[in-house]
Design an enzyme around this catalytic site. Structure first.
Site, PDB file in Angstrom:
ATOM      1  N   TYR A 101       0.850  -1.191   0.000  1.00  0.00           N
ATOM      2  CA  TYR A 101       0.000   0.000   0.000  1.00  0.00           C
ATOM      3  C   TYR A 101       0.890   1.247   0.000  1.00  0.00           C
ATOM      4  O   TYR A 101       1.875   1.320   0.744  1.00  0.00           O
ATOM      5  CB  TYR A 101      -0.892   0.004   1.242  1.00  0.00           C
ATOM      6  CG  TYR A 101      -1.619   1.318   1.453  1.00  0.00           C
ATOM      7  CD1 TYR A 101      -2.883   1.525   0.916  1.00  0.00           C
ATOM      8  CD2 TYR A 101      -1.027   2.356   2.177  1.00  0.00           C
ATOM      9  CE1 TYR A 101      -3.545   2.731   1.088  1.00  0.00           C
ATOM     10  CE2 TYR A 101      -1.683   3.566   2.352  1.00  0.00           C
ATOM     11  CZ  TYR A 101      -2.938   3.743   1.806  1.00  0.00           C
ATOM     12  OH  TYR A 101      -3.583   4.946   1.970  1.00  0.00           O
ATOM     13  N   GLU A 189      -3.887   7.322  -3.616  1.00  0.00           N
ATOM     14  CA  GLU A 189      -3.592   5.992  -3.087  1.00  0.00           C
ATOM     15  C   GLU A 189      -3.299   5.011  -4.194  1.00  0.00           C
ATOM     16  O   GLU A 189      -3.942   5.046  -5.243  1.00  0.00           O
ATOM     17  CB  GLU A 189      -4.820   5.452  -2.339  1.00  0.00           C
ATOM     18  CG  GLU A 189      -4.804   5.672  -0.866  1.00  0.00           C
ATOM     19  CD  GLU A 189      -6.046   5.080  -0.202  1.00  0.00           C
ATOM     20  OE1 GLU A 189      -6.215   5.331   0.987  1.00  0.00           O
ATOM     21  OE2 GLU A 189      -6.835   4.384  -0.859  1.00  0.00           O
TER      22      GLU A 189
END
Lengths: 381, 328
Positions: A101, A189
């Site tokens: 991530y 993101e």
């Protein structure tokens, strides 16, 4: 403002980031022809402004063109958390070895963009953040100095041991930081950032929220707005320069100022009613705005009463009153309306309001109580 | 006494010839603020309601010794206006403009902080030190002189709270709106600290709203550092998550920044939270009476050599009282 995955990936590509190739489709035939031109297994991905698409069944692997046809049929028109899927992204499927991530957010506490990375990426990242926050590494970047290469390398080394992967990831983190600034984002993101069996690092998903206040100078991004993905009343409100959020209750609220609008809603609930909306007509008091506000609120069939609460500072009560009279004449409302106007030009406002038959109240608490009483009467009658 | 502005505040108005700038420059002057200059590039040498207009803030400061700037310029130019004011040497900048990009604010925040300049806002109504000076857009007629400090993230909701105090005969020292954006120059803690240090301020009303964690941080600060009574109000108990409620900063994101958490944090720190702004004066009076009683008893206790345990009891009482209010 939120943009879709495929739009965020366009911005990623412009910054030189590695993203699997893909295209957007709004019908099954297009989906099939995109898959044919890719010529390899693909992912069929719902494009909606909500997290958890995969868990809701909106992201599927398609081995061949036939499977694309089946999944496109299923996903287009699917409901995901109240949103209808109208677009799907057909993108090359890649083999995944690891999932990480990477995200950058506008952080209110440090007043810096904060980069977050975790080797435990994937669909459960929120649980990772909640249960094992130590697995998420954070760095607040000085907004004036920007991100330094060594900082990007340090973050990347939290994700991988192999220096070849670290270098690729460091470059991606730097590029993502550029995307953050170039698009005036409040959040970007990559989840997941993956590695392939042949040692490549790729961004296979993308999320990007843009600061509404910066849209005036990001025309290309402003044009990405998907009106289909938004509540029509909220779209109309924005075009009329009003802040509006739809709620489930039956008492319409028109207020000046965001804080007071929230406090008014809260009081409706506190005294036993249910607010139908948040609506802030803003600081300057154009009568036309009041008319637009009334039109939006009265178009909701659940409305049983409307309360108007104005504390005049810059907002002039007489302007608001003129707007109310205008709305009465044009919209001929059938639901009861109760008004509380106080502050700048209050006396003139009262005179203007005598032209129409509506109830008035003197204080914040009383206007709320009266609106609740009227809504209940309306329900019985 | 007051905080941040007083009789010595000399104001330069950036964007004085604009619609909002000209109107509020006049209003500030009427209130008694020492508005010494205005700035609009291209209009230097002219006058607006008797106020001299300059080409730049630097020129205005040089000619008039202005120490405070208030900004009314449109959003695309507001950030530049803050840098200009900072470089011109004022010590306080109040940015009224709404709609300033947050990423730009992060940079200018660091810039002004580094130079020791106080920045208030953006997206704020400004402040009033009663009967001394008003900088911004608050209606001066709702304030009366007294000993309560008011700090808020909102505009009109602040007026509502001030009005409730005024109607109850509780006057104010300084009323300040710190702004509804995500990145703001002066926060609750900065303001609370100033109120704590201000001799004339005897009590504080703090008005927060959903989004971020400034109220929670303020609650910790109050418990640890403030001797003066504080009561609060939090807007947005009915706000749904993920939606921007007008103010850029008023958004519940990722499950944090809810009104419930904020109310809990304040009450846990012994700060009563009102359900309606109109209850603020009532809670404030209760809290002040409670403290007076405590002061009396602790005086007696001092004679008996111990005063510490009393403090704890009083704080707990406050929590219970406000919790009972909520249930009602």
């Amino acid at each position: 403002m939120k943009i879709h995955e495929y739009q965020a990936k366009e911005l990623f590509l412009q910054a030189g980031m590695p993203v699997p190739s893909g295209e957007i489709a709004t019908n099954v035939a297009d989906a099939v022809s995109i898959a044919e031109s890719i010529g390899r297994p693909v992912m069929v991905k719902a494009q909606v402004h909500v997290g958890g698409r995969g868990k809701a069944g909106g992201v599927k692997y398609a081995e061949n063109v036939e499977a694309v046809r089946v999944w496109a049929q299923k996903i287009l028109g699917m409901d995901i958390k109240g949103l209808t899927v109208k677009k799907i992204l057909i993108t090359e499927a890649v083999e995944i070895v690891t999932e990480c991530y990477v995200g950058i957010i506008l952080d209110r506490v440090t007043k810096c963009p904060v980069i977050m990375v975790s080797a435990a990426g994937g669909i459960d990242i929120e649980e990772v953040a909640a249960n094992t926050p130590e697995k998420i590494h954070k760095l607040a970047v000085d907004p004036i100095l920007g991100l330094k290469d060594y900082q990007a390398r340090e973050l990347a080394s939290k994700l991988y041991k192999d220096i070849k992967l670290v270098r690729q990831a460091a470059k991606i983190i730097s590029q993502l930081y550029d995307v953050y600034w170039m698009s005036d984002a409040s959040l970007v993101e990559i989840n997941p950032l993956i590695t392939t069996p042949d040692g490549k690092v790729l961004a296979i998903d993308a999320k990007l929220n843009v600061d509404d206040n910066a849209l005036y100078r990001r025309k290309a991004i402003a044009e990405m707005r998907d009106l289909d993905a938004e509540n029509p009343a909220e779209v109309e409100a924005r075009e009329g320069d009003l802040s509006f959020v739809k709620l489930d209750g039956n008492i319409g609220c028109i207020v000046n100022g965001a804080g007071l609008a929230m406090a008014t809603m809260d009081l409706v609930k506190y005294y036993g009613g249910e607010p139908a909306n948040f609506l802030d007509i803003g600081g300057s008091s154009n009568p036309q705005k009041v008319l637009t506000a009334m039109r939006i609120i009265l178009s909701d069939p659940n409305i049983r009463s409307v309360l108007i609460n104005i504390f005049g500072g810059i907002t002039r009560c007489d302007d608001v009153a003129t707007g109310i009279v205008l709305a009465y004449e044009e919209l001929k409302p059938e639901v009861p309306i109760v008004v509380r106007l106080t502050g700048t030009n209050e006396a003139q406002a009262r005179k203007i309001l005598k032209q129409v038959n509506l109830k008035s109240a003197d204080t914040l608490d009383n206007v709320v109580k009266e609106a609740i009483r009227l809504a209940k009467l309306d329900e019985i009658g | 006494m007051s905080i941040f502005i007083n009789k010595k505040t000399k104001v330069v108005v950036q964007g004085i010839t604009g619609r909002d700038g000209s109107f509020h420059a006049t209003q500030m002057k009427k209130y008694g603020t020492d508005v010494v200059a205005g700035v609009t590039p291209g209009k230097g040498g002219t006058k607006m309601s008797g106020i001299p207009v300059f080409e730049s803030v630097a020129e205005a400061v040089k000619a008039t010794k202005a120490n405070t700037s208030v900004i009314y310029v449109p959003p695309p130019f507001a950030i530049d206006a803050i840098y200009e004011a900072a470089d011109a040497g004022v010590s306080l900048i109040v940015c009224i403009t709404e709609g300033v990009p947050a990423n730009d604010m992060m940079k200018v925040y660091k810039y002004t902080k580094h130079r020791g300049i106080r920045l208030i806002g953006p997206n704020c109504p400004g402040l009033i030190s009663t009967d001394q000076s008003k900088v911004g857009i608050m209606p001066g007629n709702i304030c009366i002189k007294g000993s309560v400090g008011v700090v808020s993230r909102s505009g009109t909701l602040t007026y509502e709270a001030i009005w409730a105090l005024t109607c109850a005969g509780m006057g104010q020292t300084t009323c300040i709106g710190i702004g509804g954006d995500q990145i703001i120059g002066t926060n609750f803690i900065d303001t609370l600290q100033a109120f704590e240090n201000d001799k004339e301020t005897k009590a504080v009303v703090m008005i927060g709203e959903i989004g971020g964690s400034d109220e929670e941080e303020a609650a910790k600060f109050i418990k640890k550092h403030m001797t003066k009574p504080v009561v609060g109000f939090i807007a947005g108990r009915t706000a749904p998550p993920g939606k921007r409620m007008g103010h850029a900063g008023a958004i519940i994101s990722g499950g944090t920044g809810t009104a419930e958490e904020k109310v809990k944090a304040l009450e846990a720190a012994g700060i009563p939270v009102a359900a309606s702004p109109t209850q603020l004066p009532i809670l404030l009076k209760e809290k002040m009476d409670e403290l007076k009683k405590k002061a009396k008893t602790s005086k007696k206790m001092v004679m008996k050599k111990t005063s510490k345990p009393m403090k704890k009891v009083a704080a707990k009482k406050g929590v219970k009282k406000s919790a009972a209010k909520k249930k009602k």
